[in-house]
Scaffold this active site. Structure first.
Site, PDB file in Angstrom:
ATOM      1  N   LYS A  67       0.870  -1.097   0.082  1.00 55.44           N
ATOM      2  CA  LYS A  67      -0.032   0.085  -0.043  1.00 55.44           C
ATOM      3  C   LYS A  67       0.810   1.197  -0.150  1.00 55.44           C
ATOM      4  CE  LYS A  67      -2.817   1.263   3.469  1.00 55.44           C
ATOM      5  NZ  LYS A  67      -4.099   1.494   4.185  1.00 55.44           N
ATOM      6  N   ARG A 160     -16.999  19.949  13.846  1.00 47.64           N
ATOM      7  CA  ARG A 160     -17.595  20.539  12.878  1.00 47.64           C
ATOM      8  C   ARG A 160     -19.266  19.886  12.710  1.00 47.64           C
ATOM      9  NH1 ARG A 160     -13.972  17.537   9.075  1.00 47.64           N
ATOM     10  NH2 ARG A 160     -14.534  16.035  10.684  1.00 47.64           N
ATOM     11  N   ALA A 214      -4.330   8.574  16.377  1.00 44.58           N
ATOM     12  CA  ALA A 214      -2.984   9.032  16.399  1.00 44.58           C
ATOM     13  C   ALA A 214      -2.262   7.762  15.598  1.00 44.58           C
ATOM     14  CB  ALA A 214      -2.548   8.833  17.807  1.00 44.58           C
ATOM     15  N   ASP A 215      -1.762   8.432  14.492  1.00 47.52           N
ATOM     16  CA  ASP A 215      -0.907   7.442  13.617  1.00 47.52           C
ATOM     17  C   ASP A 215       0.569   7.961  13.461  1.00 47.52           C
ATOM     18  OD1 ASP A 215      -1.399   9.447  12.095  1.00 47.52           O
ATOM     19  OD2 ASP A 215      -2.312   8.197  10.312  1.00 47.52           O
ATOM     20  N   LYS A 219       1.018  12.721  17.863  1.00 50.28           N
ATOM     21  CA  LYS A 219      -0.540  12.704  18.167  1.00 50.28           C
ATOM     22  C   LYS A 219      -0.906  12.139  19.414  1.00 50.28           C
ATOM     23  CE  LYS A 219      -0.967  12.881  12.995  1.00 50.28           C
ATOM     24  NZ  LYS A 219      -1.748  12.213  11.660  1.00 50.28           N
TER      25      LYS A 219
END
Lengths: 315, 315
Positions: A67, A160, A214-215, A219
């Site tokens: 990927k 939002r 959080a990747d 983060k």
């Protein structure tokens, strides 16, 4: 000359519904835990100031997958996708190219499905209500996957109004604020991770929290004091400790390897998941190439069976 | 929905001739040496017993590239390609997918071109004759690229008669044995690396040797005693010391970092290449994703200019 299909995001969604995505994702964690599927660490290609590209390989069941995917956080503000790219599928025995597949569709399905698999494995008996904090693409797919396996109704929270309302409307759930969402039985966080959205004061006994946003290191969606109240699980320790939600606690010395269980080990029964109805479980999902492989295996089978259409191209 | 071209190997060869490949490859070494182009280490996905897949990212000039390529040594015996896969090209600013490109064509061009660039930079003044040891795909492209920049005629040596005869016939060179090829001014080795094909007794003052076959630890084309007589160069130290021709000497403690110069540093003039007409220079080529990027940049420009055709597909 090799001829291969190029499978669009539209075709992916036509082949794989949330229920299938959950089944496939569970299978990927099991196969990996059994040592049958392989996955070297992903490699990051920085592209400042936009974000990074990730190259994520995996191999299993005679297939090899790569990927190639962006994480460009600033793209949302420009009206561009944060996550985009392609997946390449090859035959692991011959090396033959098998397919090119749009990647954000696969990423959404397997990311949302991981939240649902973690709930099935770790949430308390009788857990039902869902809180989604962050109703963007992956928050929405988490909700759809949880709904597909019987969780809900839920509370959709987002800074939002529009995405929260759209998701609540789609599933017959309701819009709420962050604290309401954080009070549900199963809580999923999928925010940019710039500030904690789960505080220690939010937590109550018996909850399950799936932390997806959080990747990358730095983060954080859950404050450390909250993490310390949870029994900890992750998809894969190397990734989670290096760049997932747990990485800040690991760097601070507050979280050690032996405190964290990989979800696949629970799924195959080699270790225990939740130990009591009072325990709070936290699953750190960083996203694994094996999850993509399990989804792609089903997509490729659907194409082979003539269930989805894709143009053929010559290499 | 994004629409991108899928560029076949045939289209690649229509766009890029050996002369262009040499220019582009030189540019990639220069850009990388100047710190303008980035390249994290490649990641290997083992696929025993066949070989491995490699995911190779690079970024430069606003483009991001990922090459997904096999090295399946046993495939030749099965009549299948050893090297195959795809290259994905993306916009480094937006993350947008730009193209899918057949990869063995690009790999051949940039691998052969590296041998020619190394000869231009390192061979003695007046060096002319070429010896090719191993006349498979990459040996043939090395010969074509050297011929394109004025080297030759040469001696084509291979344990199999057919490829040596075909290459010699194509270029108007001649077939010879290993020792004859090893006696020429510029010697290129592109063998499986199972046993040395350059011995210390082959070497004479002023030669340049480009070693292309050893692309993984354990492979070796030049005996250590011969390596020790050469002034050493490589494409990139991390790759060469970990898996290139030099890696065995490094592992044995016989080759140290400070003995080896990266070719790009010579090309940009930050260090000296050959220091005398008597010196024997050896270039260890492991193959870099930046080389692929430079070739692909030219392919993509050719497609944008309408010089090559490619089907468009929707992702």
């Amino acid at each position: 000359m090799t001829e291969i299909p190029v499978i669009s995001g539209e075709a992916v969604f036509a082949a794989i519904d949330p229920g299938i995505a959950v089944e496939r994702t569970r299978l990927s964690f099991e196969r990996h835990a059994l040592g049958e599927w392989e996955m070297p660490p992903k490699v990051y290609l920085d592209s400042p100031p936009n974000g990074d590209f990730r190259a994520m390989p995996a191999r299993g069941d005679g297939l090899a997958l790569l990927k190639w995917v962006t994480s460009f956080p600033g793209n949302s503000a420009k009206g561009l996708p944060v996550v985009r790219g392609e997946i390449l599928l090859s035959d692991a025995e011959t090396g033959e190219e098998l397919a090119v597949i749009e990647c954000s569709s696969v990423t959404s399905l397997r990311t949302g499905a991981a939240a649902a698999v973690s709930a099935q494995a770790l949430a308390a008996a009788g857990a039902k209500s869902v809180g989604i904090i962050g109703c963007g693409v992956n928050g929405a797919w988490s909700a759809r996957c949880l709904a597909a396996v019987g969780y809900g109704p839920g509370v959709c929270a987002d800074v939002r109004a529009e995405p929260a309302e759209a998701l609540a409307g789609e599933l017959g759930w309701r819009v709420g604020d962050r604290a309401e969402a954080a009070a549900q039985d199963v809580v999923v966080t999928v925010t940019p991770g710039r500030e904690p959205v789960i505080l220690a004061s939010d937590l109550r006994p018996g909850q399950h929290v799936a932390v997806l946003g959080a990747d990358a290191h730095g983060k954080q969606e859950v404050e450390l004091e909250a993490i310390e109240r949870c029994r900890l699980f992750c998809d894969e320790w190397e990734q989670a400790s290096a760049g997932g939600e747990l990485s800040n606690g690991v760097a601070a010395g507050a979280i050690r390897r032996e405190q964290v269980t990989q979800l696949g080990e629970v799924l195959i029964g080699s270790t225990v998941g939740r130990r009591s109805s009072e325990e709070i479980t936290l699953f750190d999902s960083t996203g694994l190439a094996i999850q993509d492989l399990a989804i792609v295996q089903a997509i490729y089978a659907a194409w082979q069976d003539g269930r989805i259409a894709a143009p053929l191209v010559e290499l």
